[in-house]
Design a protein around this motif. Structure first.
Motif, mmCIF file in Angstrom:
data_model
loop_
_atom_site.group_PDB
_atom_site.id
_atom_site.type_symbol
_atom_site.label_atom_id
_atom_site.label_comp_id
_atom_site.label_asym_id
_atom_site.label_seq_id
_atom_site.Cartn_x
_atom_site.Cartn_y
_atom_site.Cartn_z
ATOM 1 N N SER A 11 -0.054 13.165 8.359
ATOM 2 C CA SER A 11 -0.038 14.048 7.182
ATOM 3 C C SER A 11 0.734 13.417 6.025
ATOM 4 C CB SER A 11 0.589 15.396 7.544
ATOM 5 O OG SER A 11 1.984 15.256 7.758
ATOM 6 N N ASP A 12 1.735 12.608 6.338
ATOM 7 C CA ASP A 12 2.648 12.077 5.319
ATOM 8 C C ASP A 12 3.130 13.144 4.345
ATOM 9 O OD1 ASP A 12 4.258 10.196 4.040
ATOM 10 O OD2 ASP A 12 2.666 9.598 2.650
ATOM 11 N N VAL A 13 3.327 14.352 4.802
ATOM 12 C CA VAL A 13 4.004 15.349 3.955
ATOM 13 C C VAL A 13 5.394 14.825 3.661
ATOM 14 C CG1 VAL A 13 5.136 17.627 4.122
ATOM 15 C CG2 VAL A 13 2.705 17.363 4.735
ATOM 16 N N THR B 230 1.486 11.062 13.207
ATOM 17 C CA THR B 230 2.205 9.793 13.387
ATOM 18 C C THR B 230 3.010 9.356 12.170
ATOM 19 O OG1 THR B 230 0.170 8.638 12.823
ATOM 20 C CG2 THR B 230 0.692 8.868 15.167
ATOM 21 N N HIS B 231 2.991 10.171 11.105
ATOM 22 C CA HIS B 231 3.826 9.802 9.955
ATOM 23 C C HIS B 231 4.068 11.026 9.071
ATOM 24 C CE1 HIS B 231 5.712 7.464 6.853
ATOM 25 N NE2 HIS B 231 4.893 7.981 5.965
ATOM 26 N N VAL B 232 5.313 11.486 9.064
ATOM 27 C CA VAL B 232 5.638 12.676 8.277
ATOM 28 C C VAL B 232 7.147 12.674 8.009
ATOM 29 C CG1 VAL B 232 5.813 14.082 10.399
ATOM 30 C CG2 VAL B 232 5.376 15.214 8.207
ATOM 31 N N HIS B 233 7.529 13.257 6.874
ATOM 32 C CA HIS B 233 8.935 13.244 6.437
ATOM 33 C C HIS B 233 9.490 14.667 6.494
ATOM 34 C CE1 HIS B 233 8.641 9.161 4.466
ATOM 35 N NE2 HIS B 233 7.364 9.491 4.521
ATOM 36 N N SER B 234 10.468 14.890 7.373
ATOM 37 C CA SER B 234 10.988 16.253 7.522
ATOM 38 C C SER B 234 11.619 16.827 6.244
ATOM 39 C CB SER B 234 11.971 16.343 8.695
ATOM 40 O OG SER B 234 12.993 15.384 8.585
ATOM 41 N N ALA C 191 2.749 3.168 8.153
ATOM 42 C CA ALA C 191 2.037 4.180 7.372
ATOM 43 C C ALA C 191 1.234 3.505 6.269
ATOM 44 C CB ALA C 191 3.029 5.157 6.769
ATOM 45 N N HIS C 192 0.031 3.989 6.077
ATOM 46 C CA HIS C 192 -0.889 3.642 4.978
ATOM 47 C C HIS C 192 -1.694 2.359 5.225
ATOM 48 C CE1 HIS C 192 0.996 6.965 3.046
ATOM 49 N NE2 HIS C 192 2.170 6.378 3.080
ATOM 50 N N GLY C 193 -1.149 1.201 4.978
ATOM 51 C CA GLY C 193 -1.913 -0.038 5.200
ATOM 52 C C GLY C 193 -3.208 -0.087 4.416
ATOM 53 N N THR D 3 7.693 2.376 9.404
ATOM 54 C CA THR D 3 7.927 2.063 8.002
ATOM 55 C C THR D 3 6.643 2.299 7.210
ATOM 56 O OG1 THR D 3 8.894 0.413 6.496
ATOM 57 C CG2 THR D 3 7.341 -0.407 8.128
ATOM 58 N N HIS D 4 6.714 2.039 5.909
ATOM 59 C CA HIS D 4 5.545 2.123 5.043
ATOM 60 C C HIS D 4 5.019 0.719 4.766
ATOM 61 C CE1 HIS D 4 7.752 5.882 4.211
ATOM 62 N NE2 HIS D 4 6.556 6.405 4.008
ATOM 63 N N LEU D 5 3.729 0.611 4.566
ATOM 64 C CA LEU D 5 3.106 -0.694 4.351
ATOM 65 C C LEU D 5 1.955 -0.593 3.354
ATOM 66 C CD1 LEU D 5 2.466 -3.689 5.171
ATOM 67 C CD2 LEU D 5 1.061 -2.726 7.021
HETATM 68 ZN ZN ZN Z 1 5.607 8.371 4.074
#
Ligand code: ZN
Length: 459
Positions: free
Chosen positions: A344-346, A98-102, A293-295, A254-256
């Motif tokens: 993964s937030d890669v 649910t959260h990853v950066h290509s 993402a994160h929280g 988004t990121h939080l």
């Molecule tokens: Zn991220």
């Protein structure tokens, strides 16, 4: 070298635009897979290793027809089905990241920084290169093939600020038949030249063009994508909120509250907001389609607001540990009724493998004296994520009618894991060992929409 490829003597099935080398059950195809079927019919309760939510059907056949799951049965289907015998192997729904950066495959495992320095030193320079269409296209193909080769068949993805990077990602997702949620990143301040939108108007035009082209096309959906509050002006945040208001079927990502220095910066930039989350809430970016993402650094009022909006947190444990961001309090989110998925937030995260990320999630909870069951973690990476995205009718389980997004896994790989699996006394123990010791090397075959897109050993 592509991640998950030749180091273990395996390669991903060539996918984009071509005929997959593996078996397929796309239009008109009938394929049956034999193995141990495991998925979830409900949300497992915290700490319950004997959860009734688990559906385990050992040595069953899973039937795939026209790209969808058509049924499960104990007996072998007749010869009108193309049968693949994976007895003794595990068949799971494909994972949902649910959260990853290509573009961040290029900076995975970069030494020595916390979030804000990491963005400046590693990430932003890599993302600037995605202004080039050919670079964006090659990067999207590498990224999606790597995701699938790690057992992830659906994802919520950040490309870059460049419109071409979003176009390239959507096109590559479409070519692979993937359920993909993505959107052009919005940034108009506190970012280097080459990574900022020129104006709110240009950014809005780009978003609206991309929405018209991709949102609802095949299995693709658009997410209004704010990088994080510090890199968008209040005017740009308001525009993002307008997009969401104009079309409630759009996602928002988004990121939080990832890192304490970042949280402090947000308080300085938005002194009128009660909290970091409140910046997004005031802009109209807190709703049921929001993926935060994160929280990590939240309080009870934030968690109540997330629950009230039915938004979800994409917990990114390997990233949180790697960047020293903090330890996410899953139990508190659970107690507040906030949906938590695993991500993964890669490239902040160090692996695309959702098994590894679930293993990291267990260890993060262990630091707080909590115990995350294999059921809770794997549910969050499959059906739980699907439900939070409003997609549980399509992905995240082996239910009849769902898209055949699924993976065949070895329960254990290598002598240590094999020995551990042999000694497992019950299903949870066996599955927990799979989750803690397994990774992409356990993956045998991955199907996306009924089509084999990764086959171990295929060249
Ligand atoms: Zn991220």
């Amino acid at each position: 070298m592509a991640i998950g490829s030749s180091t273990h003597g395996r390669g991903a099935v060539p996918a984009a635009g071509g005929t997959p080398a593996g078996i397929g059950a796309g239009a008109g195809g009938r394929v049956a897979l034999r193995g141990d079927l495991l998925d979830f019919g409900a949300d497992p309760a915290w700490g319950d290793v004997g959860s009734d939510a688990v559906r385990f059907r050992p040595d069953h056949w899973l039937l795939i027809e026209d790209g969808r799951i058509a049924g499960t049965q104990a007996e072998a289907p007749d010869s009108t089905w193309t049968r693949h015998d994976h007895r003794g192997r595990l068949i799971l729904p494909g994972f949902i990241d649910t959260h990853v950066h290509s573009p961040q495959l290029d900076v995975i495992a970069s030494y020595g920084t916390e979030l804000l320095d990491w963005l400046e030193q590693h990430t932003f320079p890599a993302e600037i290169r995605y202004a080039d269409a050919a670079h964006a296209e090659a990067g999207a193909a590498l990224f999606l093939d790597a995701l699938i080769a790690h057992g992830t068949t659906a994802a919520v993805v950040f490309p870059t600020v460049h419109k071409v990077s979003a176009d390239a990602l959507f096109a590559a997702g479409q070519a692979r038949g993937m359920r993909l949620i993505a959107g052009k990143v919005l940034m108009d301040r506190h970012a280097p030249d080459g990574l900022r939108d020129d104006s709110v108007e240009q950014a809005e035009r780009d978003c609206r063009d991309l929405i018209a082209r991709w949102h609802g096309t095949d299995r693709l959906a658009y997410a209004v994508t704010v990088r994080f509050a510090p890199t968008s002006s209040p005017a740009q945040l308001a525009m993002a909120g307008r997009l969401c208001r104009d079309d409630p079927s759009l996602y928002m990502q988004t990121h939080l509250a990832e890192n304490r220095t970042e949280v402090k910066w947000v308080h300085e930039l938005f002194p009128e907001a009660r909290s970091y989350l409140d910046v997004y809430a005031q802009a109209g970016l807190l709703h049921a389609k929001s993926v935060f993402a994160h929280g990590i650094w939240l309080d009870d009022a934030d968690r109540a607001a997330l629950h009230g909006a039915a938004a979800q947190i994409a917990h990114s444990p390997s990233s949180n540990l790697f960047l020293g961001s903090g330890l996410f309090d899953w139990r508190a989110a659970e107690a507040a009724g906030v949906a938590v998925s695993v991500a993964s937030d890669v490239g902040g995260g160090t692996s695309l493998s959702m098994l590894r990320n679930c293993a990291y999630a267990y260890k993060v909870q262990a630091m707080a004296g909590q115990r995350l069951t294999a059921w809770k973690a794997l549910h969050a990476a499959t059906r739980g994520a699907a439900r939070a995205l409003g997609l549980d009718h399509e992905i995240g389980s082996l239910d009849v009618g769902c898209a055949a997004d699924l993976c065949v896994w070895d329960w254990a790989a290598g002598p240590v894991a094999l020995r551990r699996a042999e000694l497992a006394r019950d299903l949870h123990e066996r599955t927990f060992a799979f989750m803690l010791l397994g990774d992409e090397r356990n993956l045998v075959n991955a199907f996306v929409n009924g089509v084999s897109r990764y086959e171990r050993g295929a060249s």
